[in-house]
Design a protein around this motif. Structure first.
Motif, PDB file in Angstrom:
ATOM      1  N   THR A   1       0.734  -1.134   0.003  1.00 14.20           N
ATOM      2  CA  THR A   1       0.029   0.093  -0.146  1.00 14.20           C
ATOM      3  C   THR A   1       0.877   1.096  -0.196  1.00 14.20           C
ATOM      4  N   ILE A   2       2.198   1.002   0.616  1.00 18.10           N
ATOM      5  CA  ILE A   2       2.724   2.422   0.922  1.00 18.10           C
ATOM      6  C   ILE A   2       3.280   2.531  -0.558  1.00 18.10           C
ATOM      7  N   ILE A   3       3.994   1.296  -1.123  1.00 21.19           N
ATOM      8  CA  ILE A   3       4.473   1.600  -2.503  1.00 21.19           C
ATOM      9  C   ILE A   3       3.482   1.911  -3.429  1.00 21.19           C
ATOM     10  N   ASN A   4       2.336   1.496  -3.280  1.00 21.52           N
ATOM     11  CA  ASN A   4       1.470   2.145  -4.192  1.00 21.52           C
ATOM     12  C   ASN A   4       1.176   3.740  -3.995  1.00 21.52           C
ATOM     13  N   ARG A   5       1.171   4.135  -2.914  1.00 16.05           N
ATOM     14  CA  ARG A   5       1.113   5.616  -2.584  1.00 16.05           C
ATOM     15  C   ARG A   5       2.395   6.073  -3.162  1.00 16.05           C
ATOM     16  N   LYS A   6       3.197   5.720  -3.198  1.00 14.93           N
ATOM     17  CA  LYS A   6       4.642   6.382  -3.662  1.00 14.93           C
ATOM     18  C   LYS A   6       4.609   6.581  -5.021  1.00 14.93           C
ATOM     19  N   THR A   7       3.988   5.326  -5.713  1.00 18.63           N
ATOM     20  CA  THR A   7       4.010   5.418  -7.351  1.00 18.63           C
ATOM     21  C   THR A   7       2.506   6.266  -7.758  1.00 18.63           C
ATOM     22  N   ASN A   8       1.584   6.320  -7.272  1.00 17.27           N
ATOM     23  CA  ASN A   8       0.366   6.677  -7.350  1.00 17.27           C
ATOM     24  C   ASN A   8      -0.496   7.478  -6.298  1.00 17.27           C
ATOM     25  N   PRO A   9       0.387   8.785  -6.131  1.00 15.48           N
ATOM     26  CA  PRO A   9       0.270   9.630  -4.862  1.00 15.48           C
ATOM     27  C   PRO A   9      -1.395   9.703  -5.023  1.00 15.48           C
ATOM     28  N   GLN A  10      -1.922  10.019  -3.889  1.00 12.71           N
ATOM     29  CA  GLN A  10      -3.185  10.231  -3.427  1.00 12.71           C
ATOM     30  C   GLN A  10      -3.426  11.430  -2.858  1.00 12.71           C
ATOM     31  N   PRO A  11      -4.245  12.507  -3.029  1.00 15.02           N
ATOM     32  CA  PRO A  11      -4.433  13.746  -2.126  1.00 15.02           C
ATOM     33  C   PRO A  11      -4.912  13.512  -0.706  1.00 15.02           C
ATOM     34  N   GLY A  12      -4.364  14.182  -0.025  1.00 15.34           N
ATOM     35  CA  GLY A  12      -4.828  14.010   1.292  1.00 15.34           C
ATOM     36  C   GLY A  12      -4.064  12.899   1.902  1.00 15.34           C
ATOM     37  N   SER A  13      -3.354  12.151   1.395  1.00 18.17           N
ATOM     38  CA  SER A  13      -2.750  10.560   2.164  1.00 18.17           C
ATOM     39  C   SER A  13      -1.636  11.206   2.917  1.00 18.17           C
ATOM     40  N   TYR A  14      -1.702  10.655   4.254  1.00 20.49           N
ATOM     41  CA  TYR A  14      -0.470  10.945   5.289  1.00 20.49           C
ATOM     42  C   TYR A  14       0.887  10.352   4.549  1.00 20.49           C
TER      43      TYR A  14
ATOM     44  N   ASN B   1       1.670  10.105   1.578  1.00 22.46           N
ATOM     45  CA  ASN B   1       2.335  10.900   0.539  1.00 22.46           C
ATOM     46  C   ASN B   1       2.899  12.206   1.197  1.00 22.46           C
ATOM     47  N   SER B   2       2.021  12.727   2.303  1.00 21.11           N
ATOM     48  CA  SER B   2       2.892  13.751   3.027  1.00 21.11           C
ATOM     49  C   SER B   2       4.168  13.281   3.470  1.00 21.11           C
ATOM     50  N   LEU B   3       4.395  12.217   3.944  1.00 19.14           N
ATOM     51  CA  LEU B   3       5.602  11.978   4.648  1.00 19.14           C
ATOM     52  C   LEU B   3       6.577  11.700   3.388  1.00 19.14           C
ATOM     53  N   LEU B   4       6.384  11.102   2.597  1.00 26.21           N
ATOM     54  CA  LEU B   4       7.292  10.765   1.187  1.00 26.21           C
ATOM     55  C   LEU B   4       7.648  12.170   0.684  1.00 26.21           C
ATOM     56  N   ASP B   5       6.654  13.276   0.640  1.00 25.83           N
ATOM     57  CA  ASP B   5       6.924  14.585   0.100  1.00 25.83           C
ATOM     58  C   ASP B   5       7.741  15.244   1.120  1.00 25.83           C
ATOM     59  N   PHE B   6       7.898  15.161   2.300  1.00 30.51           N
ATOM     60  CA  PHE B   6       8.743  15.705   3.165  1.00 30.51           C
ATOM     61  C   PHE B   6      10.066  15.350   3.074  1.00 30.51           C
ATOM     62  N   GLY B   7      10.320  14.078   2.667  1.00 31.86           N
ATOM     63  CA  GLY B   7      11.608  13.561   2.491  1.00 31.86           C
ATOM     64  C   GLY B   7      12.193  12.784   3.671  1.00 31.86           C
ATOM     65  N   LEU B   8      13.394  12.091   3.426  1.00 28.78           N
ATOM     66  CA  LEU B   8      13.975  11.453   4.511  1.00 28.78           C
ATOM     67  C   LEU B   8      14.361  12.018   5.866  1.00 28.78           C
ATOM     68  N   PRO B   9      14.520  13.393   5.964  1.00 27.48           N
ATOM     69  CA  PRO B   9      14.636  13.818   7.283  1.00 27.48           C
ATOM     70  C   PRO B   9      13.307  13.747   8.199  1.00 27.48           C
ATOM     71  N   ARG B  10      12.366  14.079   7.633  1.00 28.72           N
ATOM     72  CA  ARG B  10      11.018  13.924   8.132  1.00 28.72           C
ATOM     73  C   ARG B  10      10.752  12.508   8.626  1.00 28.72           C
ATOM     74  N   MET B  11      11.040  11.689   7.610  1.00 28.04           N
ATOM     75  CA  MET B  11      10.771  10.114   7.661  1.00 28.04           C
ATOM     76  C   MET B  11      11.543   9.638   8.893  1.00 28.04           C
ATOM     77  N   ALA B  12      12.856  10.012   8.956  1.00 29.95           N
ATOM     78  CA  ALA B  12      13.819   9.666  10.026  1.00 29.95           C
ATOM     79  C   ALA B  12      13.387  10.190  11.309  1.00 29.95           C
ATOM     80  N   GLN B  13      13.043  11.375  11.371  1.00 29.96           N
ATOM     81  CA  GLN B  13      12.640  11.855  12.476  1.00 29.96           C
ATOM     82  C   GLN B  13      11.242  11.176  13.285  1.00 29.96           C
ATOM     83  N   LYS B  14      10.155  11.100  12.350  1.00 24.31           N
ATOM     84  CA  LYS B  14       9.046  10.435  12.582  1.00 24.31           C
ATOM     85  C   LYS B  14       9.588   8.819  13.294  1.00 24.31           C
TER      86      LYS B  14
END
Length: 102
Positions: free
Chosen positions: A9-22, A24-37
């Motif tokens: 499901t996460i891979i699907n969001r990465k390849t097919n972004p969904q508006p409002g998807s949490y 996708n928001s993490l992926l958009d913010f990038g590695l620093p935000r993901m690592a922080q989370k």
């Protein structure tokens, strides 16, 4: 749902972004935000383990697991790679100490 389904499901969001998807928001913010989370969720797991009930601990472990999977997807790592590493450790160290790694 199992971990592989969640990862897919996460891979699907990465390849097919969904508006409002949490995810996708993490992926958009990038590695620093993901690592922080991942770090924040890890701390919350520790707090829950030491001071909260099992239901809360399960919730925090679920949060940590999800965020780790998002980070893995961003870095193009798969659950199979992690399982292979665990298997390698199990074989080289032995079943009794398979999770101890120094």
């Amino acid at each position: 749902m199992n971990l592989n389904n969640l990862y897919e499901t996460i891979i699907n969001r990465k390849t097919n972004p969904q508006p409002g998807s949490y995810t996708n928001s993490l992926l958009d913010f990038g590695l620093p935000r993901m690592a922080q989370k991942v770090g924040e969720e890890g701390i919350e797991v520790v707090v829950a383990a030491l001071a909260q009930d099992n239901a809360r601990l399960v919730e925090e472990i679920a949060d940590l697991t999800y965020h780790v999977l998002v980070l893995m997807a961003a870095r193009e790592l798969t659950p199979a790679e992690v399982l292979a590493e665990l298997e390698k450790r199990h074989q080289s160290i032995g079943p009794k100490n398979s999770l101890k790694h120094s």
